[in-house]
Design an enzyme around this catalytic site. Structure first.
Site, PDB file in Angstrom:
ATOM      1  N   ARG A 176       6.092 -20.782  90.979  1.00  0.00           N
ATOM      2  CA  ARG A 176       5.768 -20.841  89.556  1.00  0.00           C
ATOM      3  C   ARG A 176       5.061 -19.548  89.156  1.00  0.00           C
ATOM      4  O   ARG A 176       4.194 -19.050  89.886  1.00  0.00           O
ATOM      5  CB  ARG A 176       4.834 -22.025  89.250  1.00  0.00           C
ATOM      6  N   GLU A 233       8.069 -17.580  80.739  1.00  0.00           N
ATOM      7  CA  GLU A 233       9.519 -17.544  80.926  1.00  0.00           C
ATOM      8  C   GLU A 233      10.148 -17.901  79.583  1.00  0.00           C
ATOM      9  O   GLU A 233       9.659 -18.822  78.937  1.00  0.00           O
ATOM     10  CB  GLU A 233       9.952 -18.559  81.991  1.00  0.00           C
ATOM     11  N   ARG A 269      -2.982 -26.126 101.697  1.00  0.00           N
ATOM     12  CA  ARG A 269      -4.099 -27.058 101.488  1.00  0.00           C
ATOM     13  C   ARG A 269      -4.416 -27.762 102.801  1.00  0.00           C
ATOM     14  O   ARG A 269      -5.540 -27.879 103.223  1.00  0.00           O
ATOM     15  CB  ARG A 269      -3.695 -28.110 100.461  1.00  0.00           C
ATOM     16  N   THR A 283       8.745 -17.515  94.283  1.00  0.00           N
ATOM     17  CA  THR A 283       9.864 -18.322  93.762  1.00  0.00           C
ATOM     18  C   THR A 283       9.354 -19.713  93.350  1.00  0.00           C
ATOM     19  O   THR A 283      10.150 -20.622  93.171  1.00  0.00           O
ATOM     20  CB  THR A 283      10.969 -18.500  94.839  1.00  0.00           C
ATOM     21  N   ILE A 294      10.322 -25.897 101.422  1.00  0.00           N
ATOM     22  CA  ILE A 294      10.952 -24.621 101.039  1.00  0.00           C
ATOM     23  C   ILE A 294      10.367 -23.480 101.871  1.00  0.00           C
ATOM     24  O   ILE A 294      11.099 -22.622 102.380  1.00  0.00           O
ATOM     25  CB  ILE A 294      10.780 -24.355  99.519  1.00  0.00           C
ATOM     26  N   GLY A 297       5.594 -26.019 102.953  1.00  0.00           N
ATOM     27  CA  GLY A 297       6.265 -27.317 102.833  1.00  0.00           C
ATOM     28  C   GLY A 297       7.728 -27.110 103.175  1.00  0.00           C
ATOM     29  O   GLY A 297       8.076 -26.206 103.952  1.00  0.00           O
ATOM     30  N   HIS A 354      14.607 -17.363  87.177  1.00  0.00           N
ATOM     31  CA  HIS A 354      14.343 -18.738  87.643  1.00  0.00           C
ATOM     32  C   HIS A 354      15.645 -19.431  88.068  1.00  0.00           C
ATOM     33  O   HIS A 354      16.033 -20.466  87.516  1.00  0.00           O
ATOM     34  CB  HIS A 354      13.622 -19.546  86.557  1.00  0.00           C
ATOM     35  N   ILE A 355      16.294 -18.836  89.076  1.00  0.00           N
ATOM     36  CA  ILE A 355      17.570 -19.396  89.556  1.00  0.00           C
ATOM     37  C   ILE A 355      17.435 -20.016  90.946  1.00  0.00           C
ATOM     38  O   ILE A 355      18.434 -20.232  91.627  1.00  0.00           O
ATOM     39  CB  ILE A 355      18.673 -18.314  89.625  1.00  0.00           C
ATOM     40  N   GLY A 356      16.185 -20.270  91.384  1.00  0.00           N
ATOM     41  CA  GLY A 356      15.927 -20.726  92.757  1.00  0.00           C
ATOM     42  C   GLY A 356      16.957 -21.700  93.317  1.00  0.00           C
ATOM     43  O   GLY A 356      17.529 -21.477  94.375  1.00  0.00           O
TER      44      GLY A 356
HETATM   45  C1  DGY Z   1      11.996 -26.800  90.480  1.00  0.00           C
HETATM   46  O1  DGY Z   1      12.785 -27.576  90.993  1.00  0.00           O
HETATM   47  O2  DGY Z   1      10.782 -27.043  90.382  1.00  0.00           O
HETATM   48  C2  DGY Z   1      12.565 -25.544  89.925  1.00  0.00           C
HETATM   49  O3  DGY Z   1      11.644 -24.523  89.911  1.00  0.00           O
HETATM   50  C3  DGY Z   1      13.108 -25.780  88.535  1.00  0.00           C
HETATM   51  O4  DGY Z   1      12.065 -25.984  87.648  1.00  0.00           O
END
Ligand code: DGY
Length: 320
Positions: A237, A266, A177, A235, A156, A154, A285-287
């Site tokens: 889940r 987490e 998918r 990055t 990202i 997608g 979790h700093i994406g």
């Molecule tokens: C998102 O935007 O889904 C990030 O992972 C923060 O939860």
């Protein structure tokens, strides 16, 4: 109109809400708000901005049926019962698009850090273990011309693929998918089966949502099918990979390394064996955590709230 925000969001979003005469109350404690505190805080408001992993489940939704909108401060909505929200006519907003570049940067950072054992070697300096220059131990692997396998092409995933092509002329294959013909045309990505993705990728980067179908998708069986020199990056889940199986795969050298911005649970516990492995890099979790992106997310959150409270369509509504 009144809105409760369950965490601290960028000022630009707050300003936008205030400019639209929306009264804001905010959770300002450093701990995550509990489920019952969230229900209590939403009693007398029209909308909720949900920050962090609040469970927007049937219990919450039915206790807060009066809400006119719930705007998530995230693109992911795996913690929301969207069907129940739809049944109760509570629109759910999220923040896709604005965080793609920053999140892909995090995936790229992890890939490169893992490939050069950067986090592990950094920790050695801190422990006073920087010794003589030696040409052979603790070597990394290079990424030039390697095959990048994107799981979930997608917004990202596409940004990550573009960075890898630009930096290392990587060949891009993907599994989704649905096929993504625009991306195929734009970057020459090739659609492959999940099995082919596992077998052919030198780096696998996960950019899909956590769903029933993707939960534990990367388990022992999947890791066994990956190349011994491959790197696994997640990055998206933490629930998409099975952590025990990942640890085993790394210990048994079924794969070469792993970079994680997301874990399960987490926060990750400080004694997790992954944190001491040579070819592993973990981030908390700093994406999307940049000034620019968090501000853009706060703005989109505010726009979703304002639209819904004015009876308009949300600029970004979750529809599943
Ligand atoms: C998102 O935007 O889904 C990030 O992972 C923060 O939860």
């Amino acid at each position: 109109m009144k809105v409760f925000i369950s965490g601290r969001i960028a000022k630009s979003g707050l300003t936008l809400l205030e400019e639209n005469n929306i009264e804001v109350t905010q959770w300002k404690e450093s701990r995550q708000i509990t489920a019952s505190e969230l229900i209590e805080a939403c009693k007398n408001v029209d909308g909720l901005v949900s920050v962090g992993p609040n469970k927007i489940n049937a219990d919450f939704l039915n206790a807060c049926k009066h809400l006119k909108v719930i705007a998530l401060h995230s693109v992911g909505y795996d913690n929301v019962d969207v069907a129940e929200a739809n049944k109760l006519n509570i629109p759910i907003g999220n923040t896709p698009g604005v965080l793609s570049g920053a999140t892909a940067d995090t995936a790229f950072l992890l890939m490169l850090a893992v490939s050069r054992k950067a986090f592990y070697l950094h920790k050695k300096i801190i422990k006073g273990q920087w010794q003589n220059y030696e040409p052979t131990p603790e070597l990394g692997i290079e990424l030039n011309g390697k095959t990048l396998g994107i799981f979930g092409l997608g917004n990202i995933g596409l940004e990550m693929a573009k960075k890898c092509i630009g930096a290392y002329k990587m060949k891009v294959i993907y599994n989704n998918r649905n096929q993504n013909p625009e991306a195929e045309k734009e970057i020459g990505a090739k659609y492959v089966s999940f099995e082919e993705l596992l077998a052919e990728s030198d780096v696998i980067s996960v950019h899909t949502a956590l769903t029933k179908e993707t939960k534990n998708k990367f388990d022992a069986t999947a890791f066994e099918k990956m190349k011994p020199q491959s790197i696994f990056i997640n990055t998206a889940r933490g629930g998409i990979h099975n952590e025990e199986d990942l640890i085993h795969a790394l210990e048994q050298k079924l794969i070469w390394g792993a970079g994680l911005d997301v874990t399960n649970p987490e926060p990750m516990s400080a004694d997790n064996p992954l944190l001491n492995m040579e070819s592993v890099a973990v981030l908390p979790h700093i994406g999307s955590a940049t000034e620019e992106t968090r501000s853009a997310m706060a703005n989109l959150v505010a726009k979703n709230i304002i639209a819904a409270l004015n009876g308009d369509a949300l600029p970004s509504r979750v529809t599943d």
